[in-house]
Design a protein around this motif. Structure first.
Motif: not given
Length: 264
Positions: A219-220, A222-226, A228-229, A232
């Motif tokens: 789920n984390l 290719w997520d470019n919002n730190y 959010s990462v 997660k």
């Protein structure tokens, strides 16, 4: 204006020597030039009072921005020494880099609010590897670097070059270490096996590979919002400390690591 002493024609868009020996720049309309101007594939600065070319000086342009011009009058990019200090001028905008990380060609370096080069050897040593893991595995660079800082105390506590505290073995290499874990709100001191790496770069790459290959972290990727990462990572059980996500976020803020995520 300047008129050629042989043809008597007006000279446009050229840098010429006057009858007094000084050199001046004349623009497309024939008028004498002041401020920043482009000529012969580069930019130069001409003093608005004397109209003479300015060499080896950091000056404010007609648009308000400041630029550095070298000994030959050309605008400066890359590393340049000014008053005994090392500065870096952006390769595209030519402006001095301040409060920002910059790729100096071979490595990432940090420049403070005054534009001066700051010692950040640990981040410099792993930044390129962290950037590569985004393109290879989809792990956000700022978070990868923040985790390395958090888990290894800026590289000072990384037995076996294990920057991320990953358990198990790497290419058959491991070591038994003491570690703190939190169970049911209680900190417990236990021994466990941790991976051993030949270099810190292999640790950075293996960390990203570890997240990529373990489905619970999908789920984390290719997520470019730190924000959010980081959250997660904690939710997915990477670390047992209840404040782990906030710790990473604070490190990213304090060190400006989100700048590594720009444009991703």
């Amino acid at each position: 204006y300047y008129f050629d002493p042989y043809t008597y024609l007006r000279v446009d868009n050229n840098y010429v020597q006057s009858q007094w020996g000084s050199w001046y720049m004349f623009g497309d309309d024939g008028r004498i030039v002041s401020g920043v101007t482009q000529w012969a594939g580069s930019y130069y600065y001409f003093d608005p009072t004397t109209y003479l070319r300015v060499d080896n000086a950091y000056v404010q342009s007609q648009w308000g921005a400041w630029y550095m011009f070298g000994n030959d009058g050309r605008i400066v990019s890359g590393f340049h020494e000014l008053n005994g200090q090392q500065y870096f001028f952006d390769l595209n905008t030519y402006q001095m880099v301040k409060e920002h990380w910059a790729n100096t060609g071979s490595e990432w370096r940090y420049f403070d609010g005054n534009g001066q080069l700051t010692s950040t050897d640990f981040v410099t040593s792993i930044a390129n590897g962290a950037m590569q893991t985004w393109y290879k595995y989809g792990v956000l660079p700022s978070v990868s670097i923040a985790q390395a800082i958090c888990e290894s105390n800026w590289g000072t506590a990384a037995p076996g070059n294990n920057l991320f505290g990953i358990k198990g073995s790497y290419n058959g290499q491991s070591q038994l270490l003491w570690t703190w874990e939190v169970y049911n709100g209680q900190s417990v001191h236990i021994q466990d096996w941790f991976r051993v790496y030949p270099t810190v770069n292999e640790s950075v790459n293996d960390h990203a590979s570890f997240l990529y290959e373990n489905s619970r972290y999908n789920n984390l990727l290719w997520d470019n919002n730190y924000y959010s990462v980081c959250n997660k990572l904690h939710q997915d059980g990477y670390a047992t400390a209840p404040t782990y996500a906030n710790t990473l976020i604070n490190i990213i803020h304090a060190s400006g690591l989100d700048q590594f995520d720009e444009g991703l």
